[in-house]
Design a protein around this motif. Structure first.
Motif, PDB file in Angstrom:
ATOM      1  N   THR A  13      17.949   5.927  -9.834  1.00 52.57           N
ATOM      2  CA  THR A  13      17.124   4.916  -9.173  1.00 52.57           C
ATOM      3  C   THR A  13      17.810   3.560  -9.187  1.00 52.57           C
ATOM      4  O   THR A  13      17.797   2.831  -8.187  1.00 52.57           O
ATOM      5  CB  THR A  13      15.755   4.797  -9.878  1.00 52.57           C
ATOM      6  OG1 THR A  13      15.124   6.067  -9.901  1.00 52.57           O
ATOM      7  CG2 THR A  13      14.854   3.810  -9.164  1.00 52.57           C
ATOM      8  N   GLN A 204       4.107  14.173  -9.493  1.00 56.39           N
ATOM      9  CA  GLN A 204       4.573  13.599  -8.235  1.00 56.39           C
ATOM     10  C   GLN A 204       4.308  14.549  -7.062  1.00 56.39           C
ATOM     11  O   GLN A 204       3.937  14.126  -5.968  1.00 56.39           O
ATOM     12  CB  GLN A 204       6.075  13.292  -8.343  1.00 56.39           C
ATOM     13  CG  GLN A 204       6.746  12.839  -7.060  1.00 56.39           C
ATOM     14  CD  GLN A 204       6.373  11.431  -6.648  1.00 56.39           C
ATOM     15  OE1 GLN A 204       5.490  10.825  -7.236  1.00 56.39           O
ATOM     16  NE2 GLN A 204       7.024  10.920  -5.627  1.00 56.39           N
ATOM     17  N   GLU A 209       1.551  10.980  -4.182  1.00 57.61           N
ATOM     18  CA  GLU A 209       3.005  10.855  -4.094  1.00 57.61           C
ATOM     19  C   GLU A 209       3.426   9.390  -4.176  1.00 57.61           C
ATOM     20  O   GLU A 209       3.165   8.589  -3.290  1.00 57.61           O
ATOM     21  CB  GLU A 209       3.521  11.473  -2.793  1.00 57.61           C
ATOM     22  CG  GLU A 209       5.038  11.491  -2.732  1.00 57.61           C
ATOM     23  CD  GLU A 209       5.559  12.119  -1.452  1.00 57.61           C
ATOM     24  OE1 GLU A 209       6.789  12.114  -1.269  1.00 57.61           O
ATOM     25  OE2 GLU A 209       4.751  12.594  -0.644  1.00 57.61           O
ATOM     26  N   LYS A 211       5.754   6.094  -4.067  1.00 56.91           N
ATOM     27  CA  LYS A 211       6.781   5.661  -3.126  1.00 56.91           C
ATOM     28  C   LYS A 211       7.487   4.432  -3.695  1.00 56.91           C
ATOM     29  O   LYS A 211       6.900   3.680  -4.477  1.00 56.91           O
ATOM     30  CB  LYS A 211       6.139   5.288  -1.785  1.00 56.91           C
ATOM     31  CG  LYS A 211       5.291   6.394  -1.181  1.00 56.91           C
ATOM     32  CD  LYS A 211       4.503   5.878   0.008  1.00 56.91           C
ATOM     33  CE  LYS A 211       3.578   6.947   0.582  1.00 56.91           C
ATOM     34  NZ  LYS A 211       2.742   6.437   1.693  1.00 56.91           N
ATOM     35  N   PRO A 212       8.734   4.191  -3.310  1.00 57.35           N
ATOM     36  CA  PRO A 212       9.437   2.993  -3.801  1.00 57.35           C
ATOM     37  C   PRO A 212       8.696   1.690  -3.487  1.00 57.35           C
ATOM     38  O   PRO A 212       8.854   0.703  -4.194  1.00 57.35           O
ATOM     39  CB  PRO A 212      10.783   3.051  -3.063  1.00 57.35           C
ATOM     40  CG  PRO A 212      10.993   4.498  -2.775  1.00 57.35           C
ATOM     41  CD  PRO A 212       9.627   5.046  -2.488  1.00 57.35           C
ATOM     42  N   SER A 213       7.867   1.704  -2.453  1.00 59.75           N
ATOM     43  CA  SER A 213       7.124   0.499  -2.081  1.00 59.75           C
ATOM     44  C   SER A 213       5.907   0.257  -2.970  1.00 59.75           C
ATOM     45  O   SER A 213       5.273  -0.800  -2.888  1.00 59.75           O
ATOM     46  CB  SER A 213       6.661   0.602  -0.622  1.00 59.75           C
ATOM     47  OG  SER A 213       5.863   1.766  -0.430  1.00 59.75           O
ATOM     48  N   ASP A 214       5.570   1.196  -3.841  1.00 61.89           N
ATOM     49  CA  ASP A 214       4.392   1.056  -4.703  1.00 61.89           C
ATOM     50  C   ASP A 214       4.617   0.021  -5.806  1.00 61.89           C
ATOM     51  O   ASP A 214       5.719  -0.125  -6.342  1.00 61.89           O
ATOM     52  CB  ASP A 214       4.021   2.393  -5.345  1.00 61.89           C
ATOM     53  CG  ASP A 214       3.205   3.276  -4.412  1.00 61.89           C
ATOM     54  OD1 ASP A 214       2.400   2.726  -3.638  1.00 61.89           O
ATOM     55  OD2 ASP A 214       3.379   4.506  -4.452  1.00 61.89           O
ATOM     56  N   ILE A 238      11.269   6.843  -9.329  1.00 64.93           N
ATOM     57  CA  ILE A 238      11.002   6.770  -7.886  1.00 64.93           C
ATOM     58  C   ILE A 238      11.580   5.489  -7.276  1.00 64.93           C
ATOM     59  O   ILE A 238      12.047   5.474  -6.145  1.00 64.93           O
ATOM     60  CB  ILE A 238       9.474   6.795  -7.612  1.00 64.93           C
ATOM     61  CG1 ILE A 238       8.836   8.038  -8.219  1.00 64.93           C
ATOM     62  CG2 ILE A 238       9.185   6.722  -6.105  1.00 64.93           C
ATOM     63  CD1 ILE A 238       9.326   9.339  -7.669  1.00 64.93           C
ATOM     64  N   CYS A 240       9.684   2.414  -7.939  1.00 66.09           N
ATOM     65  CA  CYS A 240       8.520   1.532  -7.824  1.00 66.09           C
ATOM     66  C   CYS A 240       8.761   0.256  -8.638  1.00 66.09           C
ATOM     67  O   CYS A 240       9.699   0.166  -9.425  1.00 66.09           O
ATOM     68  CB  CYS A 240       7.269   2.219  -8.361  1.00 66.09           C
ATOM     69  SG  CYS A 240       6.928   3.840  -7.659  1.00 66.09           S
TER      70      CYS A 240
END
Length: 626
Positions: A13, A204, A209, A211-214, A238, A240
């Motif tokens: 990551t 996951q 699910e 997401k990197p935007s979380d 992920i 996040c």
């Protein structure tokens, strides 16, 4: 390709999302961030410094601290050397901290500051303690700063570091997490890299699910396995962003500042949000109450439709029938959106664990368009065993087992688990380990049942089932959950083993009770307030109201009102906020006995130097053999 170990999962990551914020924390009134790349370099330097100080493979290194970005840095640095991290709850009393350090044979430890270090008697301290950034600090041979260790690593890099962590296998020990200890001394559950990784992968796939935007707001202690997996390793694997709350009392404020997209928490927080919403409605006009009730009914119709349709049917027919769509949009504008704003306005899902979520509260969140996904697990299973999937979440159950786990129900109703996230065993306790496994299955100690659709429902802890002298059994957990649904009740415990009937011990929610008392013109002195007949009548009526749906032998015949809120520091709650029944029975034993001994129990009693009021409810039933 799956990662071989937890360090590799985060390293991937850090490479993929180098410039993105890994962590946010609040300092001097503002939020600050650290990128994945910068964080990873800190882990690298800290690991090299630890190696220089002598930390080696299989050494046990403790972490005693509240949540902050240094915590995961220390955790990963320890693991990257093949050493084993031993988290310790920051709220534990000194004797339990000392017990864990000795039980796990720790030789090094990270500690937040002098306050936490002082919890440990000098004679029981590990050879080397590493303190996170303190305000004033004098370094000695036994106590060094984290900056000093990282500086050592920067100037004396560990050349084989990446080779070392990249060759760690899934079956190697990563951490020893001690159980909360609701009864007796805590036991150290040995969890491997594969145990935790398999849980991350299963969650996951099955739940919400990530997401990197979380953005997640981390407020549960990282020393607890639930937050460690769902609030640290899952988001870090992920990409996040993890924001650390300033404390449990600041969560509401931080929610509005951070505006997270996913919130991982325990039922207590969701109960508080629910209570706040109910209080807003109760203090409103009759029209507001009517609109709120109408909106909740519309939301429940949507949820019932969602449950009645398969995923394919919803894709074919539309997620919401046209006859509900218009009403739902109006309800969303008038009610749902306002509740969502209390959680920051961007929440797309709540994940509840660490205890049973009251079904009424679960339905409330679904009704206001905030999916609440309840799960179930234990420290020994890394932790999640079952959880409700986003596609078809069934309130009142803890969902289905993760796709990489198996569960079955023993003849006596005990839930049994098998799969890659089940621990290796208890550290230095072969006897306890042997007692916990049967033919390869882990015995959870929980009584449960599986419905026709494969959803698990937990009844209660096997050892907590109350057997009355009348021969009837009572599962206390559902009754206790019902009582805490009241705005005015914070904690509730059902007592009655080997007695004719059950009684309830409750702690009032002072946050809601004091404003109510002020409105009624009553005193706001807590001890005096509990003597007020109006308050006693309110609380006993609340107990009777919320337990009325249960069988008569499950309804408490008397209530003991405790004059203080229970907490971890005084030993009534575990660090995961579960009630420690043996401590409660010991502390309030005299009042409990008086409650059973006296026909009328209405005068003030003192238990453990705390005010406790005992009251009878349903007096006409006293002596009943139900």
């Amino acid at each position: 390709m799956k990662a071989n170990n937890l360090v590799e999962a985060v390293a991937r990551t850090a490479q993929k999302h180098a410039g993105k914020d890994a962590f946010l924390w609040k300092l001097e009134g503002g939020w600050h961030g650290i990128s994945y790349e910068t964080f990873w370099n800190k882990v690298k330097h800290l690991a090299a410094g630890l190696a220089y100080l002598g930390v080696k493979r299989n050494d046990k290194v403790a972490i005693l601290s509240e949540n902050n970005p240094y915590w995961p840095a220390a955790d990963l640095a320890i693991m990257s050397l093949g050493a084993v991290s031993v988290p310790i709850h920051s709220t534990l009393p000194p004797d339990q901290v000392t017990y864990i350090l000795k039980n796990a044979e720790c030789t090094f430890m990270f500690v937040q500051d002098d306050f936490f270090l002082d919890k440990i008697p000098e004679a029981d301290r590990v050879p080397t303690a590493i303190i996170f950034p303190p305000d004033n600090f004098v370094q000695t041979e036994q106590i060094v700063s984290l900056q000093h260790v990282a500086s050592l690593g920067y100037n004396l890099p560990y050349e084989n570091w990446e080779y070392n962590w990249s060759n760690l296998k899934r079956d190697e020990l990563a951490t020893i997490i001690h159980t909360s200890g609701t009864t007796g001394n805590p036991k150290g559950a040995m969890l491997t890299h594969g145990n935790i990784l398999s849980n991350v992968e299963g969650v996951q796939f099955w739940v919400l699910e990530a997401k990197p935007s979380d953005i997640l707001l981390s407020h549960l202690p990282l020393s607890h396995v639930f937050e460690r997996m769902a609030g640290q390793f899952m988001p870090l694997s992920i990409g996040c962003t993890i924001a650390y709350a300033e404390g449990i009392d600041k969560v509401q404020e931080n929610l509005l500042e951070v505006r997270p997209t996913v919130l991982v928490s325990v039922p207590l927080l969701f109960e508080k949000v629910y209570a706040t919403a109910q209080q807003m409605v109760e203090s409103g006009t009759p029209l507001r109450k009517k609109i709120f009730k109408w909106a909740i009914n519309i939301g429940l119709k949507k949820y019932e439709y969602y449950l009645s349709q398969s995923f394919d049917e919803m894709m074919k027919n539309g997620f919401l029938p046209k006859e509900i769509t218009r009403s739902w949009k109006i309800a969303n504008a008038l009610v749902y959106s306002k509740v969502k704003k209390k959680l920051g306005g961007r929440i797309r899902g709540l994940i509840s664990g660490g205890g049973a979520l009251n079904p009424e509260i679960g339905r409330f969140f679904w009704a206001v368009d905030i999916p609440a996904l309840e799960g179930y697990g234990l420290t020994e299973t890394s932790p999640v065993v079952c959880t409700n999937p986003m596609v078809r979440s069934k309130v009142g159950t803890v969902g289905k087992p993760l796709p990489n786990l198996e569960i079955k129900i023993a003849e006596d109703g005990e839930v049994m688990v098998k799969g890659p996230s089940v621990m290796k065993g208890y550290y230095k306790d072969d006897e306890a380990t042997a007692e916990t496994f049967r033919d390869g299955w882990f015995l959870t100690g929980d009584i449960g049942s599986i419905d026709e659709e494969g959803y698990l429902k937990i009844v209660d802890r096997k050892k907590r089932i109350i057997v009355l002298t009348t021969g009837k059994n009572v599962a206390p957990q559902p009754v206790e959950n019902a009582m805490t649904q009241s705005l005015y009740i914070n904690n509730a415990v059902l007592i009655g083993q080997d007695k004719k009937y059950v009684i309830a011990l409750i702690t009032p929610s002072l946050e809601n009770l004091l404003p109510w008392a002020k409105q009624k013109g009553l005193t706001t002195d807590v001890n005096q307030l509990l003597k007020e007949p109006a308050v006693q009548q309110l609380l006993t009526k609340e107990v009777a109201k919320f337990t009325s749906k249960f069988a008569r032998h499950e309804q408490p015949k008397k209530v003991v009102i405790i004059g203080k809120e229970w907490n971890v520091q005084d030993g009534e709650l575990t660090p995961s906020l579960k009630v420690r029944l043996p401590e409660i029975q010991k502390k309030y034993g005299e009042v409990i006995e008086l409650a059973y001994a006296e026909e009328m129990f209405t005068d003030m009693r003192i238990a453990a130097n705390e005010a406790a009021v005992g009251l009878s409810i349903n007096p006409e039933r006293r002596g009943s053999r139900e």
